[in-house]
Scaffold this active site. Structure first.
Site, PDB file in Angstrom:
ATOM      1  N   GLU A 172      -0.535  -0.710 -25.060  1.00 27.86           N
ATOM      2  CA  GLU A 172       0.252  -0.579 -26.301  1.00 27.86           C
ATOM      3  C   GLU A 172       0.573  -1.945 -26.906  1.00 27.86           C
ATOM      4  O   GLU A 172       0.601  -2.108 -28.128  1.00 27.86           O
ATOM      5  CB  GLU A 172       1.530   0.222 -26.017  1.00 27.86           C
ATOM      6  N   GLU A 228      -0.219   6.929 -18.673  1.00 30.67           N
ATOM      7  CA  GLU A 228       1.137   7.492 -18.559  1.00 30.67           C
ATOM      8  C   GLU A 228       1.136   8.945 -18.093  1.00 30.67           C
ATOM      9  O   GLU A 228       2.021   9.360 -17.352  1.00 30.67           O
ATOM     10  CB  GLU A 228       1.886   7.383 -19.896  1.00 30.67           C
TER      11      GLU A 228
HETATM   12  C1  3H9 Z   1       4.195   2.834 -19.266  1.00 33.13           C
HETATM   13  O1  3H9 Z   1       3.607   1.817 -19.452  1.00 33.13           O
HETATM   14  C2  3H9 Z   1       5.090   3.493 -20.292  1.00 33.13           C
HETATM   15  C3  3H9 Z   1       4.915   2.950 -21.677  1.00 33.13           C
HETATM   16  O2  3H9 Z   1       3.976   3.739 -22.405  1.00 33.13           O
HETATM   17  C4  3H9 Z   1       6.184   3.077 -22.494  1.00 33.13           C
HETATM   18  C5  3H9 Z   1       7.367   2.299 -22.082  1.00 33.13           C
HETATM   19  C6  3H9 Z   1       8.478   2.399 -23.080  1.00 33.13           C
HETATM   20  N1  3H9 Z   1       5.575  -1.238 -12.537  1.00 33.13           N
HETATM   21  O3  3H9 Z   1      -1.571  -0.992  -7.339  1.00 33.13           O
HETATM   22  P1  3H9 Z   1      -1.328  -2.284  -6.657  1.00 33.13           P
HETATM   23  C7  3H9 Z   1       3.406  -2.600  -8.095  1.00 33.13           C
HETATM   24  S1  3H9 Z   1       4.130   3.635 -17.754  1.00 33.13           S
HETATM   25  C8  3H9 Z   1       6.149  -1.686 -11.425  1.00 33.13           C
HETATM   26  O4  3H9 Z   1      -1.388  -2.305  -5.183  1.00 33.13           O
HETATM   27  P2  3H9 Z   1      -3.770  -3.363  -7.744  1.00 33.13           P
HETATM   28  C9  3H9 Z   1       2.910  -1.683  -6.976  1.00 33.13           C
HETATM   29  O5  3H9 Z   1       3.876  -0.737  -6.625  1.00 33.13           O
HETATM   30  C10 3H9 Z   1       3.139   2.554 -16.749  1.00 33.13           C
HETATM   31  N2  3H9 Z   1       5.448  -1.980 -10.301  1.00 33.13           N
HETATM   32  O6  3H9 Z   1      -2.264  -3.445  -7.238  1.00 33.13           O
HETATM   33  C11 3H9 Z   1       2.635  -2.684  -5.883  1.00 33.13           C
HETATM   34  O7  3H9 Z   1       3.862  -3.003  -5.266  1.00 33.13           O
HETATM   35  P3  3H9 Z   1       3.977  -3.194  -3.671  1.00 33.13           P
HETATM   36  C12 3H9 Z   1       1.698   2.717 -17.024  1.00 33.13           C
HETATM   37  C13 3H9 Z   1       4.120  -1.827 -10.353  1.00 33.13           C
HETATM   38  O8  3H9 Z   1      -4.152  -4.742  -8.057  1.00 33.13           O
HETATM   39  C14 3H9 Z   1       2.136  -3.915  -6.641  1.00 33.13           C
HETATM   40  O9  3H9 Z   1       2.601  -3.762  -7.975  1.00 33.13           O
HETATM   41  N3  3H9 Z   1       0.933   1.895 -16.119  1.00 33.13           N
HETATM   42  C15 3H9 Z   1       3.477  -1.349 -11.494  1.00 33.13           C
HETATM   43  O10 3H9 Z   1      -4.585  -2.568  -6.785  1.00 33.13           O
HETATM   44  C16 3H9 Z   1       0.636  -4.025  -6.671  1.00 33.13           C
HETATM   45  O11 3H9 Z   1       0.089  -2.806  -7.141  1.00 33.13           O
HETATM   46  C17 3H9 Z   1       0.340   2.392 -15.009  1.00 33.13           C
HETATM   47  O12 3H9 Z   1       0.397   3.584 -14.752  1.00 33.13           O
HETATM   48  C18 3H9 Z   1       4.254  -1.066 -12.635  1.00 33.13           C
HETATM   49  N4  3H9 Z   1       3.708  -0.622 -13.792  1.00 33.13           N
HETATM   50  O13 3H9 Z   1      -3.726  -2.532  -9.090  1.00 33.13           O
HETATM   51  C19 3H9 Z   1      -0.411   1.429 -14.159  1.00 33.13           C
HETATM   52  N5  3H9 Z   1       2.149  -1.283 -11.248  1.00 33.13           N
HETATM   53  O14 3H9 Z   1       3.100  -4.348  -3.386  1.00 33.13           O
HETATM   54  C20 3H9 Z   1       0.107   1.449 -12.743  1.00 33.13           C
HETATM   55  C21 3H9 Z   1       1.979  -1.711  -9.989  1.00 33.13           C
HETATM   56  O15 3H9 Z   1       5.411  -3.445  -3.465  1.00 33.13           O
HETATM   57  N6  3H9 Z   1      -0.458   0.398 -11.929  1.00 33.13           N
HETATM   58  N7  3H9 Z   1       3.160  -2.036  -9.430  1.00 33.13           N
HETATM   59  O16 3H9 Z   1       3.462  -1.949  -3.044  1.00 33.13           O
HETATM   60  C22 3H9 Z   1      -1.748   0.395 -11.515  1.00 33.13           C
HETATM   61  O17 3H9 Z   1      -2.553   1.254 -11.842  1.00 33.13           O
HETATM   62  C23 3H9 Z   1      -2.174  -0.702 -10.579  1.00 33.13           C
HETATM   63  O18 3H9 Z   1      -1.027  -1.213  -9.950  1.00 33.13           O
HETATM   64  C24 3H9 Z   1      -2.919  -1.879 -11.268  1.00 33.13           C
HETATM   65  C25 3H9 Z   1      -3.098  -3.029 -10.233  1.00 33.13           C
HETATM   66  C26 3H9 Z   1      -4.304  -1.411 -11.728  1.00 33.13           C
HETATM   67  C27 3H9 Z   1      -2.147  -2.421 -12.442  1.00 33.13           C
END
Ligand code: 3H9
Length: 700
Positions: free
Chosen positions: A105, A125
């Protein structure tokens, strides 16, 4: 400005870099810093325009999920994105890695998007029970074809850079070394011709007729049965076509906030963190793992060939050993078929396919071929004597320190380790069939397994893209032990009056991929029969035995493979239809046992099934077989078709209340005190007013 967003002026272009490890999520600090940086850019007389990029290998992983459910802290992300969009000076998004959710976004608020070839972009999301909440549903359909936008927003699918360029989401692709220079050139171009700057949310509303949205809703209802947020996503995109800019944005925000307080949102975000927490195994966190290069597999049946496929696709050299040349050739043919399908589905690149068939995969006869393997996984017939014989042989040929793994699904890994001179190297790696498709891997740690071997198993799982969960030794480990217990609840309801078809329907309505009798037919009635035979000597004298499926076995009705089991499978109903003969046999069996059948509502079927699952889950925790409740959830989500939007059995238990679960168990105990005896842990948690979530939070 804080250090979460750095501001650097290079040749008249300000580079705004988001630096907030681990994933540059747009936490409150980042939003605050971004606001300062955009204001500074517009005040900076030396800056013609700006570039927005991410530090490290990620652009922005989205909004900070850990902030969800807490009191919102200003400034809100939509406000920041509007500020970027309204910036008088052009801002180009230089997408250096994944840009997801709020990250995507942010790029839509920018005036142009350039990504590296390895970048990915998407709005995931919906996978968290939400919809994009910072303008994504309003801006994306103004930028790309509305059908594509609807698909991306309702599926959460991520695009590669090439796909993003193709559909118009990216303006350019640049090699990492050239990314900032290309973005800078584009920012300069836009600054020189400000009338060409596109501010997406101000573009005319996208056009689509009502049938597009009706079709999308019907597709979502079928594909995401039970889930509410995909439908809200369609509503939000439709709003972009019907409402003006402000009203459309407000509608998106309203839908986003209404989803924020739903149990589905809580469950899906629980699942996200639970999967990541499963990889946290306290006793191995400081152990460094030597690289694994060669994986040996013993046994080329469906399971062995599936494991070999998965290992080869992960880039390992794979040697699969069979007893005879003919079996080795058959295993190779199975692997080749699996790989061909992966190629077709584009989960395997042609070059990797060629490398696997050319030099990475060897199928042969003779254990001596495994002497160089770093990890050896046994996948032979599920029988203790056979497995022990394999491990005795392995002990003689495996190199020092090699991981000796058994793929048993319930046998005692300690007893297998005991026949070797190196029990510290023996571990259980319980893959699920088909092993190249199913995500779950139970890592079964026996009494003498070393931390190094556990750490190696988790490293292997990571590379094979498996969701690994640590389990202790007991009959069936985490998943199959709990399954064996709640499966009985289904049998008891069937004998007491519910038809297997009503039970399956109630449980698929709950959200399970299949009901227990459909699963029995798929797995094979002979498999269930063999399990009951194996368990017979250890059966508790008070356990109620249901032998109905034994009758099907003796008739040769072995399920799908024979066209008949609980269901009939034929041309008319390839997925199975109720069998009146089975219903008549059931009536007879109830009569013979003097059971007066009663009716069960779908709700009671679901309640009993879930209560049984949760109760045994609590015992698995009590016995230290699972590290934490959320690990049990992960097992059921990744391996047993549990509906993700319910978060797993233990999360579901918290959702309905542990006291409710315990009360149900106590009520059912009046009819069978042995089966329905409450787990001590469940009683303790209820007495202390605690939840499984409390245990998750307390676990390292
Ligand atoms: C959103 O964006 C809403 C908006 O539209 C509107 C808002 C108003 N936040 O997966 P990993 C942590 S909703 C906080 O192992 P990778 C994860 O828990 C969001 N923490 O790494 C982990 O912590 P720990 C939409 C997060 O390199 C560490 O980071 N976004 C978040 O294999 C490493 O993560 C998504 O749905 C976060 N957003 O993959 C994307 N993301 O080490 C969600 C991760 O303590 N994230 N953590 O266990 C992912 O798909 C993957 O983490 C990503 C990196 C591909 C980014």
């Amino acid at each position: 400005m804080t250090e979460t967003v750095t501001y650097e002026l290079i040749d008249g272009i300000a580079v705004l870099t988001i630096a907030h490890p681990p994933v540059n999520a747009t936490s409150q600090k980042v939003r605050e810093a971004l606001k300062d940086a955009v204001l500074r850019l517009n005040d900076d007389a030396d800056a013609l325009g700006g570039i927005l990029t991410g530090d490290g290998s990620i652009f922005v992983g989205g909004a900070d999920i850990r902030e969800f459910g807490k009191t919102p802290m200003p400034p809100a992300l939509p406000e920041i994105i509007n500020l970027i969009e309204d910036s008088a000076k052009p801002i180009v998004a230089a997408i250096n890695g994944v840009a997801l959710g709020g990250g995507c976004e942010l790029t839509l608020g920018a005036h142009a998007r350039i990504g590296t070839p390895g970048a990915r972009i998407g709005l995931p999301e919906v996978t968290l029970g939400l919809i994009p909440g910072a303008g994504g549903t309003q801006r994306l359909p103004r930028l790309i074809e509305i059908g594509t936008a609807l698909d991306l927003i309702t599926s959460g699918r991520q695009l590669t850079a090439a796909e993003a360029l193709d559909c118009g989401l990216f303006d350019q692709i640049a090699e990492p070394a050239d990314l900032l220079a290309s973005a800078s050139a584009l920012a300069r171009e836009l600054a020189a011709a400000p009338q060409t700057i596109r501010r997406l949310s101000y573009l005319p509303a996208p056009q689509a007729d009502a049938s597009v949205f009706e079709k999308a809703r019907a597709a979502c209802r079928a594909r995401y049965k039970g889930q509410i947020n995909q439908l809200a996503a369609v509503d939000a995109v439709e709003a972009a076509t019907r409402l003006d800019r402000e009203a459309g944005m407000a509608e998106e925000r309203r839908l986003f906030l209404s989803l924020m307080s739903t149990p589905q949102r809580a469950a899906l975000i629980h699942a996200f963190f639970a999967e990541r927490k499963a990889a946290h195994v306290p006793d191995i966190k400081d152990i460094a793992v030597e690289p694994i290069e060669e994986v040996g597999i013993i046994g080329g049946g469906t399971m062995g060939a599936g494991i070999a496929t998965a290992a080869a696709m992960a880039g390992y050299r794979v040697t699969l050993v069979e007893r005879e040349e003919e079996f080795a050739a058959r295993a190779r043919a199975t692997i080749e078929k699996n790989l061909a399908r992966a190629l077709e589905r584009k989960t395997l690149k042609p070059a990797d396919h060629a490398a696997i068939l050319g030099e990475r995969l060897k199928t042969c006869v003779g254990y001596e071929n495994l002497s160089t393997a770093d990890v050896i996984i046994e996948a032979v017939f599920e029988n203790m004597d056979v497995k022990q014989e394999v491990f005795r042989a392995l002990d003689g040929i495996a190199k020092k320190g090699a991981t000796l793994a058994t793929n048993t699904s319930y046998l005692d890994v300690n007893a297998i380790a005991a026949v070797t001179s190196r029990p510290e190297d023996v571990i259980g790696l319980h893959f699920f069939s088909p092993a190249h498709v199913m995500r779950l891997l139970e890592v079964v740690v026996a009494d003498k397994t070393s931390g190094t071997q556990v750490a190696r198993a988790f490293a292997l799982a990571r590379r094979m893209k498996k969701t690994a969960v640590r389990a202790g030794v007991c009959d069936g480990f985490i998943g199959n032990r709990i399954l064996a217990h709640y499966r009985l609840a289904a049998d008891y309801m069937m004998m007491d009056g519910a038809s297997p078809y009503d039970i399956d329907a109630a449980l698929t309505d709950f959200g399970f991929a299949m009901g227990p009798f459909q699963v029995a037919d798929l797995a094979g009635i002979d498999i269930g029969y063999a399990t009951r035979q194996r368990r017979a000597p250890a059966r508790h004298p008070d356990e109620r035995y249901v032998g109905f499926a034994d009758a099907l076995y003796h008739k040769g009705w072995l399920g799908q493979k024979t066209g008949r089991g609980f269901y009939i499978y034929d041309a008319e109903a390839p997925k199975g239809r109720p069998d009146p003969e089975v219903s008549a046999m059931l009536d007879g069996a109830r009569k013979a046992e003097g059971i007066a059948p009663r009716t069960f509502t779908a709700e009671e079927i679901q309640d009993r099934y879930m209560a049984a699952m949760i109760n045994e889950g609590a015992r698995v925790l009590e016995d230290g077989i699972a590290q934490r409740p959320s690990d049990i959830d992960v097992v059921f989500l990744a391996g047993y078709g549990f509906p993700r939007w319910r978060g797993g059995p233990m999360q579901y238990a918290d959702e309905i209340g542990l006291d409710t679960v315990l009360n149900r168990i106590r009520t059912y105990a009046a009819e069978d005190a042995h089966y329905w005896s409450p787990a001590r842990l469940l009683e303790k948690l209820v007495a202390e007013g605690k939840t499984f979530k409390d245990l998750n939070e307390a676990s390292a």
